[in-house]
Design an enzyme around this catalytic site. Structure first.
Site, mmCIF file in Angstrom:
data_model
loop_
_atom_site.group_PDB
_atom_site.id
_atom_site.type_symbol
_atom_site.label_atom_id
_atom_site.label_comp_id
_atom_site.label_asym_id
_atom_site.label_seq_id
_atom_site.Cartn_x
_atom_site.Cartn_y
_atom_site.Cartn_z
ATOM 1 N N ASN A 128 0.691 -1.234 0.209
ATOM 2 C CA ASN A 128 -0.029 -0.296 0.064
ATOM 3 C C ASN A 128 0.832 1.149 -0.231
ATOM 4 O O ASN A 128 1.558 1.603 1.161
ATOM 5 C CB ASN A 128 -0.792 0.017 1.279
ATOM 6 C CG ASN A 128 -1.933 1.181 1.459
ATOM 7 O OD1 ASN A 128 -1.663 2.101 0.502
ATOM 8 N ND2 ASN A 128 -2.947 0.869 2.241
ATOM 9 N N ARG A 162 -2.612 -2.015 -3.697
ATOM 10 C CA ARG A 162 -3.670 -1.097 -3.744
ATOM 11 C C ARG A 162 -3.336 -0.088 -4.654
ATOM 12 O O ARG A 162 -2.263 0.548 -4.698
ATOM 13 C CB ARG A 162 -3.605 -0.472 -2.221
ATOM 14 C CG ARG A 162 -4.632 0.449 -2.131
ATOM 15 C CD ARG A 162 -4.774 1.498 -0.891
ATOM 16 N NE ARG A 162 -5.806 2.296 -0.872
ATOM 17 C CZ ARG A 162 -5.888 3.547 -0.090
ATOM 18 N NH1 ARG A 162 -4.668 3.647 0.488
ATOM 19 N NH2 ARG A 162 -6.676 4.171 -0.139
ATOM 20 N N HIS A 176 -11.621 4.426 -1.647
ATOM 21 C CA HIS A 176 -11.730 3.888 -0.283
ATOM 22 C C HIS A 176 -12.462 2.510 -0.135
ATOM 23 O O HIS A 176 -12.892 2.127 0.827
ATOM 24 C CB HIS A 176 -12.420 4.556 0.882
ATOM 25 C CG HIS A 176 -11.399 5.945 1.277
ATOM 26 N ND1 HIS A 176 -11.850 7.106 1.729
ATOM 27 C CD2 HIS A 176 -10.167 6.044 1.691
ATOM 28 C CE1 HIS A 176 -11.043 7.885 1.887
ATOM 29 N NE2 HIS A 176 -9.818 7.079 1.942
ATOM 30 N N GLY A 206 -10.242 9.145 7.859
ATOM 31 C CA GLY A 206 -8.879 9.216 8.215
ATOM 32 C C GLY A 206 -8.158 10.352 7.638
ATOM 33 O O GLY A 206 -8.592 11.408 7.855
ATOM 34 N N ARG A 217 -7.081 18.064 1.942
ATOM 35 C CA ARG A 217 -8.080 18.376 0.819
ATOM 36 C C ARG A 217 -9.226 18.881 0.884
ATOM 37 O O ARG A 217 -9.712 18.975 2.140
ATOM 38 C CB ARG A 217 -8.269 16.798 0.212
ATOM 39 C CG ARG A 217 -7.108 16.191 -0.786
ATOM 40 C CD ARG A 217 -7.468 14.744 -0.935
ATOM 41 N NE ARG A 217 -6.627 13.823 -0.225
ATOM 42 C CZ ARG A 217 -7.031 12.535 -0.319
ATOM 43 N NH1 ARG A 217 -7.954 12.164 -1.110
ATOM 44 N NH2 ARG A 217 -6.349 11.737 0.463
ATOM 45 N N ASP A 274 -3.888 17.426 11.154
ATOM 46 C CA ASP A 274 -3.646 16.074 11.964
ATOM 47 C C ASP A 274 -4.886 16.384 13.016
ATOM 48 O O ASP A 274 -4.721 17.318 13.848
ATOM 49 C CB ASP A 274 -2.629 16.037 12.412
ATOM 50 C CG ASP A 274 -2.235 14.697 13.289
ATOM 51 O OD1 ASP A 274 -1.857 13.863 12.689
ATOM 52 O OD2 ASP A 274 -2.813 14.655 14.462
ATOM 53 N N MET A 275 -5.963 15.650 12.781
ATOM 54 C CA MET A 275 -6.994 15.723 13.658
ATOM 55 C C MET A 275 -6.660 15.574 15.243
ATOM 56 O O MET A 275 -7.133 16.248 16.025
ATOM 57 C CB MET A 275 -8.135 14.628 13.619
ATOM 58 C CG MET A 275 -9.271 14.544 14.244
ATOM 59 S SD MET A 275 -10.105 16.112 14.172
ATOM 60 C CE MET A 275 -11.188 16.073 12.810
ATOM 61 N N GLY A 327 -8.437 6.252 10.876
ATOM 62 C CA GLY A 327 -7.767 6.737 12.187
ATOM 63 C C GLY A 327 -8.688 7.771 13.005
ATOM 64 O O GLY A 327 -8.484 7.464 14.089
ATOM 65 N N ILE A 328 -9.608 8.528 12.340
ATOM 66 C CA ILE A 328 -10.288 9.425 13.335
ATOM 67 C C ILE A 328 -11.618 8.310 13.808
ATOM 68 O O ILE A 328 -11.949 8.624 14.736
ATOM 69 C CB ILE A 328 -11.039 10.620 12.690
ATOM 70 C CG1 ILE A 328 -9.681 11.467 12.082
ATOM 71 C CG2 ILE A 328 -11.775 11.374 13.437
ATOM 72 C CD1 ILE A 328 -10.006 12.645 11.134
ATOM 73 N N GLU A 374 -11.785 5.431 14.320
ATOM 74 C CA GLU A 374 -11.469 4.482 15.193
ATOM 75 C C GLU A 374 -11.088 4.723 16.599
ATOM 76 O O GLU A 374 -11.134 4.208 17.543
ATOM 77 C CB GLU A 374 -10.647 3.257 14.683
ATOM 78 C CG GLU A 374 -10.973 2.543 13.449
ATOM 79 C CD GLU A 374 -9.932 1.852 12.663
ATOM 80 O OE1 GLU A 374 -8.750 1.892 13.216
ATOM 81 O OE2 GLU A 374 -10.084 1.605 11.527
ATOM 82 N N ASN A 375 -10.396 6.051 16.502
ATOM 83 C CA ASN A 375 -9.456 6.218 17.700
ATOM 84 C C ASN A 375 -10.017 7.576 18.484
ATOM 85 O O ASN A 375 -9.576 8.149 19.442
ATOM 86 C CB ASN A 375 -8.102 6.818 17.314
ATOM 87 C CG ASN A 375 -7.688 5.244 16.650
ATOM 88 O OD1 ASN A 375 -7.539 4.238 17.406
ATOM 89 N ND2 ASN A 375 -6.880 5.319 15.411
ATOM 90 N N GLU A 385 -7.487 -2.576 5.412
ATOM 91 C CA GLU A 385 -7.293 -2.666 3.771
ATOM 92 C C GLU A 385 -6.252 -3.715 3.328
ATOM 93 O O GLU A 385 -6.498 -4.319 2.307
ATOM 94 C CB GLU A 385 -6.934 -1.333 3.179
ATOM 95 C CG GLU A 385 -8.097 -0.237 3.254
ATOM 96 C CD GLU A 385 -7.562 1.257 3.189
ATOM 97 O OE1 GLU A 385 -6.819 1.642 4.269
ATOM 98 O OE2 GLU A 385 -8.117 1.952 2.747
HETATM 99 P P1 ADP Z 1 -4.171 7.350 6.236
HETATM 100 O O1 ADP Z 1 -3.999 5.918 6.738
HETATM 101 O O2 ADP Z 1 -4.935 7.879 5.527
HETATM 102 O O3 ADP Z 1 -2.670 7.920 6.553
HETATM 103 P P2 ADP Z 1 -5.607 7.305 9.231
HETATM 104 O O4 ADP Z 1 -6.646 6.346 8.880
HETATM 105 O O5 ADP Z 1 -4.126 6.835 9.646
HETATM 106 O O6 ADP Z 1 -5.105 7.906 7.797
HETATM 107 O O7 ADP Z 1 -5.782 8.509 9.984
HETATM 108 C C1 ADP Z 1 -5.280 9.366 10.283
HETATM 109 C C2 ADP Z 1 -6.012 10.672 10.883
HETATM 110 O O8 ADP Z 1 -6.334 9.946 12.307
HETATM 111 C C3 ADP Z 1 -5.316 11.863 11.186
HETATM 112 O O9 ADP Z 1 -6.002 13.023 11.332
HETATM 113 C C4 ADP Z 1 -4.994 11.597 13.005
HETATM 114 O O10 ADP Z 1 -4.740 12.406 13.558
HETATM 115 C C5 ADP Z 1 -6.267 10.854 13.269
HETATM 116 N N1 ADP Z 1 -6.074 10.162 14.643
HETATM 117 C C6 ADP Z 1 -5.362 9.021 14.789
HETATM 118 N N2 ADP Z 1 -5.447 8.674 16.128
HETATM 119 C C7 ADP Z 1 -6.179 9.620 16.630
HETATM 120 C C8 ADP Z 1 -6.978 9.939 17.889
HETATM 121 N N3 ADP Z 1 -6.273 9.040 19.094
HETATM 122 N N4 ADP Z 1 -7.625 10.937 18.105
HETATM 123 C C9 ADP Z 1 -7.863 11.559 17.262
HETATM 124 N N5 ADP Z 1 -7.570 11.658 15.908
HETATM 125 C C10 ADP Z 1 -6.863 10.745 15.492
#
Ligand code: ADP
Length: 393
Positions: A9, A89, A177, A206, A237, A279-280, A324-325, A327-328, A375
């Site tokens: 990927n 991918r 996606h 993400g 974006r 970065d979230m 990323g966002i 899930e976390n 993925e």
């Molecule tokens: P990609 O694989 O497209 O690079 P990800 O799916 O890893 O992206 O997502 C990245 C995003 O997830 C970023 O904006 C990052 O800040 C956010 N992120 C990851 N962990 C957390 C968390 N614990 N709280 C808030 N946002 C998170």
């Protein structure tokens, strides 16, 4: 010798790889993972083999320098194993490619013509095919397309309101996606265990952000379009924008296509709104008003798109957050979910804080979920299937 499958990927700033055992013609156990991130003079290489992890700083000034570094560590991990197939991918399959396919020279050349549609992704995906093909000429190179999952959509969901000839020449809403949506769809029956799942929205939140409406597990609408710029605001974006803004920027500000591409791909979204970062996690912990505004805007757009996709589905049974966002970040999930009560969704704050998978209250008519996407597992599954078909013919 153990037979194995490799997944690749590849992006502009990171390369991810996974090594899977091939068991009875299916992708089995994940044996090793490799992640080369922050490509540059001090790139970070993470290697996980079995339960052992190792982190190194490596010199990989650009992606052409990064590939040999990654291939070397994968080659070492392949000792005593036979690599049978590599699942790549590939972000854009265009109008002609939906299902995973073994890459021939002709197909490689056709995929190259799609580069203008996915300039941030396609060249890196194709470089992976080239590097892996040269390193492991006996292994099948298999392209798995992020656009493929959406080709089931009705024509009206794929069209722009442009003269027909543009649709005929491939100017349509492709959606992206797809590997992530396909993986989540494959998990729904086991994770959601009997809960209604006829009309589902998956929110892939993400760095790239999109949502998909699924009826009976099949994509019927999605937020991304001709390119992965459309729909929701993302890390850098812009998401949806009035096309008139682009005309204005060209005519009044004299911006070229390259200037616009840079603005819309790299300087917009959460980064543009906050003036800080895309970065979230960093935005959530910042006290700056612009950071807060950027998160609020993101949440607002997500809520509006969920309303739109629920309309396309004619109702809603479940919303699944992933990536990323999704899930976390319990906080972003909660902010989005709190605007969905009118649809019949009631968040359970405790379950949400614990991470799910079910994060709605027992009385919630629309259930809410947080499910981890994978993925790479989808790439491995497709590569194994293509290999099995090829060896049985
Ligand atoms: P990609 O694989 O497209 O690079 P990800 O799916 O890893 O992206 O997502 C990245 C995003 O997830 C970023 O904006 C990052 O800040 C956010 N992120 C990851 N962990 C957390 C968390 N614990 N709280 C808030 N946002 C998170």
């Amino acid at each position: 010798m153990t037979d194995v499958i490799l997944t690749l990927n590849a992006g502009s700033s990171s390369l991810k790889a996974g090594l899977y055992a091939l068991e009875n013609q299916r992708a089995g156990e994940l044996l090793a993972r490799f992640h080369l991130s922050a490509i540059g003079p001090d790139a970070a290489l993470a290697i996980t083999i079995g339960d052992k992890s190792e982190h190194r700083i490596v010199d990989a000034k650009d992606s052409d320098a990064a590939w040999p570094v990654l291939l070397e560590v994968i080659t070492s991990a392949l000792a005593g194993k036979t690599l049978r197939a590599v699942g790549h991918r590939v972000v854009h399959g265009g109008a002609d490619y939906a299902a995973p396919i073994i890459v021939s020279e002709t197909i490689r050349a056709q995929l190259e013509t799609l580069t203008p549609l996915a300039p941030l992704h396609e060249p890196y995906n194709l470089a992976g095919i080239d590097y892996a093909g040269a390193r492991w000429p006996d292994a099948l190179q298999i392209a798995c397309f992020d656009t493929g999952f959406h080709r089931s959509q009705p024509a009206k969901a794929q069209r722009f309101a442009l003269p027909h000839r543009y649709f005929d020449q491939g100017v349509l809403r492709y959606g992206f996606h797809g590997l992530s949506y396909e993986f989540i769809a494959s998990q729904m029956s086991s994770v959601m265990d009997g809960h209604p799942a006829e009309r589902v929205i998956i929110a892939h939140l993400g760095s790239g952000v999109s949502m998909c409406a699924l009826r009976d597990g099949v994509s019927v609408a999605t937020t991304m379009g001709f390119t992965a710029l459309a729909g929701l605001p993302m890390s850098t974006r812009c998401g949806d924008i009035d096309p008139g803004v682009l005309l204005y920027l060209q005519e009044v500000e004299g911006m070229s296509a390259a200037d616009l591409a840079h603005l819309l791909h790299k300087e917009s979204g959460l980064k543009g709104l906050s003036g800080m970062t895309g970065d979230m996690r960093a935005l959530e912990t910042s006290e700056k008003p612009r950071a807060k505004e950027a998160v609020e805007y993101f949440v607002y757009r997500c809520q509006r798109e969920i309303g739109s996709l629920a309309a396309a589905l004619g109702g809603l049974d479940a919303v699944i957050f992933t990536a990323g966002i999704g899930e976390n970040s319990p906080s972003v999930r909660a902010q989005i979910a709190n605007g969905l009560e009118w649809l019949g969704a009631k968040l359970d704050p405790e379950r949400n804080a614990e991470g799910g998978p079910k994060i709605s209250q027992p009385t919630s008519r629309v259930t809410l979920w947080s499910i981890r996407t994978d993925e790479e597992a989808m790439l491995a599954k497709h590569a194994a299937n293509c290999l099995a078909r090829e060896t049985s013919t």
